[in-house]
Design a protein around this motif. Structure first.
Motif: not given
Length: 514
Positions: A157-168
């Motif tokens: 869920y977290l990986s899919e919601m986050a923009p790529a540059r803030y995913r980590g």
């Protein structure tokens, strides 16, 4: 092969959008799923060091502990029944993760979180009112099912919601909640151990209902991810959600990529069979090896049995619980370091630095215990020596908390294409839980037989896993999930498993911007 070790995936695409307050809030709420896992990690080790708990459920361990103060410190807690209390949860979580995979894919990530919270709540109630060992372990099994569902759905869920540059950063909020849960559990144990009448352990176990309630209620208010909405046929809702979470109407390119990924995923009728294909060899290997290595750092042993471990090396009951609280504080603080640096320095840098730090600390701790306890397990250690031992363990915990702790959940959750994502995450969770179960079940017996050599055992594994990261894990920071296949294609080792005319989504590959 070494060339692949230094490849930086770079940014293949930089979709428009920003880190919105809505995304930040939803990710924080979703990450509370880590509270239930963390609370259990902290609480189980604490109650197993409480004499009233041992006297009621594990009288043979209690008698062994209290009968002779000169007994071998390495072996005084060695009981398979005692470790079964702790480890039964993780075996249940392993099995539950496979059912959670189907539920997460068919009904959405938030529904899986809701189910996990409710089941964990039931387990907390059963444990708090336990009358015998059977009831105690039955409650642990329910807790394990809840953990399996939460650990399956939350990182995805977290990986899919986050923009790529803030995913980590956003994905690591899951690990942050785990560490907060551990700290809260340690504080609870420290307080309940002082309750007169010897029933404080019941409070410790029953209070697991609070994080369960937080997860359950929070999941009711969470939106579904655009990926999940598209995958379940709600295209218009997915487009509107994507606009909302990115804070812009300019989401057409990202939306089209999500639709392409979803269409490819719908062609896959049997994701469990598909994940075994040659072109997914890299992702499958990482999904197995990362959680496998995460358990062989020895960190969960420290968290499970910190109070017992400190009792073993000569601390009193209250002192051991207090030391566990200190470790919990270090764990939380160090996780913030990881959150602040993971999208700047990358996954590989944190993995390698943390692994080196843990390797050195394991050697030092093993040597310190060897010097004082030798092979007999009998010694009185001075206060300064005990304090130094705690400090070294804290340095070790910090290394784990900004590397293998959060990255062990982040990296597997971001590397799979949509068509096998739920299956891949289920494999990650099940491998994690299987080896968590194995290590938890074997630790006290290993401590009894290997003695101080147990810490050298874990040090060797940390050395091996550093080599795995250096040679076989490419950098994945700032790479959109839908473009992740390019990272594997460009890797000098894993690229040979992917056909030249297609990437993992069946699309012609293109060169990433680096």
């Amino acid at each position: 092969m070494a060339g692949g070790a230094h490849f930086d995936g770079g940014t293949t695409k930089d979709y428009p959008g920003k880190l919105t307050g809505f995304v930040l809030l939803t990710c924080i709420v979703a990450a509370t799923g880590g509270l239930i896992f963390g609370y259990d990690l902290g609480i189980s080790g604490g109650v197993t060091s409480m004499n009233p708990f041992l006297k009621k459920f594990f009288p043979s361990v209690y008698r062994k502990e209290t009968a002779d103060t000169s007994t071998n410190q390495y072996c005084k807690f060695d009981s398979q029944l005692l470790t079964a209390f702790t480890s039964s949860l993780y075996l249940a979580a392993l099995v539950a993760s496979f059912f959670a995979s189907y539920l997460t894919r068919k009904m959405g990530r938030k529904f899986s979180m809701l189910a996990g919270g409710i089941i964990f709540f039931a387990g907390a109630a059963l444990n708090g009112g336990a009358k015998d060992v059977g009831m105690l372990i039955a409650g642990r099994i329910l807790l394990g099912i809840g953990v399996g569902f939460a650990n399956q759905s939350v990182p995805v869920y977290l990986s899919e919601m986050a923009p790529a540059r803030y995913r980590g950063m956003l994905n690591m909020s899951f690990q942050l909640m785990i560490t907060i849960g551990i700290l809260i559990a340690n504080l609870v144990n420290f307080g309940t151990n002082k309750i007169a009448g010897g029933w404080g352990w019941r409070v410790s176990l029953a209070l697991a209902a609070i994080p369960a309630a937080i997860v359950t209620v929070g999941s009711l208010f969470l939106p579904d991810t655009p990926n999940s909405l598209i995958d379940r046929g709600h295209d218009d809702a997915a487009l509107n959600m994507l606009r909302r979470i990115r804070g812009t109407n300019d989401v057409e390119e990202e939306y089209k990529d999500l639709v392409v990924a979803s269409n490819e995923s719908k062609k896959i009728k049997h994701p469990w069979a598909n994940i075994l294909k040659r072109k997914y060899r890299a992702q499958l290997t990482v999904a197995i090896m990362i959680p496998f290595f995460q358990q062989l750092t020895g960190m969960n042993v420290i968290m499970f049995y910190a109070p017992v471990l400190f009792k073993t090396v000569g601390f009193g009951a209250n002192a051991s619980l207090y030391s566990a609280v200190i470790i919990g504080v270090v764990n939380v603080i160090a996780t913030f370091v990881s959150i602040a640096t993971v999208d700047r320095f990358g996954r590989r840098t944190l993995f390698l630095e943390g692994g080196t730090q843990m390797f050195i600390c394991q050697l030092i701790v093993g040597t310190m215990i060897a010097i004082k306890f030798g092979t007999t397990g009998e010694a009185d250690i001075p206060k300064w020596y005990a304090i130094l031992l705690v400090l070294i363990i804290c340095v070790y915990v910090a290394g784990f908390a900004w590397s293998w702790g959060p990255l062990g959940w982040l990296v597997p959750s971001e590397i799979f294409p949509l068509e096998i994502r739920s299956a891949g995450q289920a494999i990650t969770v099940s491998v994690n839980m299987f080896f968590t179960f194995g290590i938890a079940q074997a630790f006290l017996a290993m401590l009894c037989h290997l003695k101080f050599g147990l810490f050298y055992f874990f040090a060797v594994w940390v050395f091996i896993m550093n080599g795995f990261i250096y040679y076989l894990l490419p950098e994945t920071k700032n790479v959109p999930i839908e473009e992740m296949a390019i990272v594997w294609k460009k890797h000098s080792f894993w690229g040979r498993f992917i056909d030249d005319d297609q990437d993992n989504n069946g699309k012609p590959p293109h060169t990433p911007e680096v």
